[in-house]
Design a protein around this motif. Sequence first.
Motif, PDB file in Angstrom:
ATOM      1  N   UNK A   1      11.831   5.004  10.564  1.00 29.49           N
ATOM      2  CA  UNK A   1      11.322   5.487   9.457  1.00 29.49           C
ATOM      3  C   UNK A   1      11.319   4.289   8.287  1.00 29.49           C
ATOM      4  N   UNK A   2      10.410   4.841   7.386  1.00 26.34           N
ATOM      5  CA  UNK A   2      10.243   3.625   6.225  1.00 26.34           C
ATOM      6  C   UNK A   2      11.804   3.696   5.539  1.00 26.34           C
ATOM      7  N   UNK A   3      12.039   2.363   5.260  1.00 27.81           N
ATOM      8  CA  UNK A   3      13.412   1.796   4.649  1.00 27.81           C
ATOM      9  C   UNK A   3      13.145   2.200   3.098  1.00 27.81           C
ATOM     10  N   UNK A   4      14.395   2.726   2.409  1.00 31.03           N
ATOM     11  CA  UNK A   4      14.644   2.783   1.175  1.00 31.03           C
ATOM     12  C   UNK A   4      14.033   1.628   0.207  1.00 31.03           C
ATOM     13  N   UNK A   5      14.405   0.272   0.826  1.00 27.93           N
ATOM     14  CA  UNK A   5      14.004  -0.884   0.327  1.00 27.93           C
ATOM     15  C   UNK A   5      12.737  -1.070   0.307  1.00 27.93           C
ATOM     16  N   UNK A   6      11.899  -0.508   1.318  1.00 36.97           N
ATOM     17  CA  UNK A   6      10.349  -0.723   1.400  1.00 36.97           C
ATOM     18  C   UNK A   6       9.703   0.374   0.538  1.00 36.97           C
ATOM     19  N   UNK A   7      10.450   1.565   0.286  1.00 34.92           N
ATOM     20  CA  UNK A   7       9.965   2.393  -0.795  1.00 34.92           C
ATOM     21  C   UNK A   7       9.865   1.813  -2.136  1.00 34.92           C
ATOM     22  N   UNK A   8      11.234   1.253  -2.397  1.00 40.96           N
ATOM     23  CA  UNK A   8      11.255   0.735  -3.754  1.00 40.96           C
ATOM     24  C   UNK A   8      10.354  -0.303  -3.959  1.00 40.96           C
ATOM     25  N   UNK A   9      10.042  -1.189  -2.999  1.00 38.42           N
ATOM     26  CA  UNK A   9       9.198  -2.325  -3.140  1.00 38.42           C
ATOM     27  C   UNK A   9       7.610  -1.861  -3.240  1.00 38.42           C
ATOM     28  N   UNK A  10       7.582  -0.538  -2.731  1.00 42.00           N
ATOM     29  CA  UNK A  10       5.903   0.067  -2.679  1.00 42.00           C
ATOM     30  C   UNK A  10       5.777   0.403  -4.219  1.00 42.00           C
ATOM     31  N   UNK A  11       6.779   0.579  -4.706  1.00 47.06           N
ATOM     32  CA  UNK A  11       6.627   1.098  -6.227  1.00 47.06           C
ATOM     33  C   UNK A  11       6.267   0.021  -7.043  1.00 47.06           C
ATOM     34  N   UNK A  12       6.854  -1.052  -7.020  1.00 42.77           N
ATOM     35  CA  UNK A  12       6.764  -2.382  -7.637  1.00 42.77           C
ATOM     36  C   UNK A  12       5.336  -3.122  -7.168  1.00 42.77           C
ATOM     37  N   UNK A  13       4.856  -2.813  -6.038  1.00 45.09           N
ATOM     38  CA  UNK A  13       3.567  -3.363  -5.481  1.00 45.09           C
ATOM     39  C   UNK A  13       2.428  -2.593  -6.347  1.00 45.09           C
ATOM     40  N   UNK A  14       2.732  -1.370  -6.643  1.00 48.46           N
ATOM     41  CA  UNK A  14       1.548  -0.225  -7.091  1.00 48.46           C
ATOM     42  C   UNK A  14       1.546  -0.612  -8.690  1.00 48.46           C
ATOM     43  N   UNK A  15       2.790  -0.858  -9.226  1.00 48.65           N
ATOM     44  CA  UNK A  15       2.779  -1.312 -10.796  1.00 48.65           C
ATOM     45  C   UNK A  15       2.166  -2.581 -11.148  1.00 48.65           C
ATOM     46  N   UNK A  16       2.121  -3.479 -10.017  1.00 45.65           N
ATOM     47  CA  UNK A  16       1.685  -4.716 -10.412  1.00 45.65           C
ATOM     48  C   UNK A  16       0.295  -4.928  -9.813  1.00 45.65           C
ATOM     49  N   UNK A  17      -0.199  -3.833  -9.329  1.00 42.64           N
ATOM     50  CA  UNK A  17      -1.552  -4.007  -8.483  1.00 42.64           C
ATOM     51  C   UNK A  17      -1.767  -4.897  -7.526  1.00 42.64           C
ATOM     52  N   UNK A  18      -0.688  -4.957  -6.481  1.00 43.36           N
ATOM     53  CA  UNK A  18      -0.557  -5.644  -5.373  1.00 43.36           C
ATOM     54  C   UNK A  18      -0.662  -4.862  -4.051  1.00 43.36           C
ATOM     55  N   UNK A  19      -1.557  -5.347  -3.015  1.00 41.35           N
ATOM     56  CA  UNK A  19      -1.722  -4.620  -1.713  1.00 41.35           C
ATOM     57  C   UNK A  19      -0.850  -5.663  -0.932  1.00 41.35           C
ATOM     58  N   UNK A  20      -0.163  -4.687   0.133  1.00 44.64           N
ATOM     59  CA  UNK A  20       0.873  -5.516   1.105  1.00 44.64           C
ATOM     60  C   UNK A  20       0.584  -4.773   2.558  1.00 44.64           C
ATOM     61  N   UNK A  21       0.401  -5.657   3.443  1.00 42.78           N
ATOM     62  CA  UNK A  21       0.261  -5.249   5.114  1.00 42.78           C
ATOM     63  C   UNK A  21       1.412  -5.996   5.719  1.00 42.78           C
ATOM     64  N   UNK A  22       2.417  -5.158   6.196  1.00 41.44           N
ATOM     65  CA  UNK A  22       3.526  -5.746   7.018  1.00 41.44           C
ATOM     66  C   UNK A  22       3.003  -6.730   8.053  1.00 41.44           C
ATOM     67  N   UNK A  23       3.461  -8.111   8.074  1.00 34.12           N
ATOM     68  CA  UNK A  23       2.773  -8.702   9.206  1.00 34.12           C
ATOM     69  C   UNK A  23       3.395  -8.639  10.616  1.00 34.12           C
ATOM     70  N   UNK A  24       2.563  -8.915  11.704  1.00 37.75           N
ATOM     71  CA  UNK A  24       3.056  -8.853  13.081  1.00 37.75           C
ATOM     72  C   UNK A  24       3.899  -9.912  13.326  1.00 37.75           C
ATOM     73  N   UNK A  25       5.057  -9.724  14.216  1.00 38.32           N
ATOM     74  CA  UNK A  25       6.115 -10.894  14.302  1.00 38.32           C
ATOM     75  C   UNK A  25       7.248 -10.855  13.517  1.00 38.32           C
TER      76      UNK A  25
END
Length: 228
Positions: free
Chosen positions: A50-74
Amino acid sequence: MKAIVKQTKWILLQLVLLFCITNGGAQVKPHRHTHIKKKATQVQVKNTNRISDQYKEFSVLLAQASVSFTFPKGFREIAAVNNEDFSFDYAMEMPGKDFEVWFQVKSQKENWASYERSQNDSDKQLANPDSLYLDMGKAHATAFTGDRNYFVRNMPQNVLDRYNADAGKSYLLNLLDLPATKHYKYALLITLQRNHTGTIMMVCFTNEKDPEFFKNIDRATNCLKFKS
């Protein structure tokens, strides 16, 4: 007499067939049970992924700064360093490659609003938030190396366009031998700025400055950008 022998053989044959069918059914049942156990294991693995707490918190910061993020393969997520010396929001590594990347994302929207308000107030003198990425880059480069002996350059326009950024710099670092950086030898630090919006900082660590390092940098750093 022959009829009795024949009948006896037929009965024995029927018993043998009946035994085989019964025994075969008994063999099928454990197989079906194993299949059920496998399904249960798959569900357990799926639930733990499942989605980690760290990733959830990071997603909030991404949204605040208008940044998109796609987890890379590998890559796989690792715990980000967050202490008195270094504070980062998210981190990943390439398993078995001696390569990892740390991210720090900050919104400058509130700072920009405060800066605009201060323009009409002679008692307040605030730094332009669109230049904060310069101080952030210098401070971190110095903390990682212990001095100002590092190679720095402006990000070319074609790279800025790729990130939808207005400005940026890169710092090639010879690292201090620190437990916090897992004794990595080298790093490339990248800072990106989108005016009135936010800053992105990425630090890529390695023990070898070879072509593979720079390929891995492309894979790691292409995973996020400012929203257009």
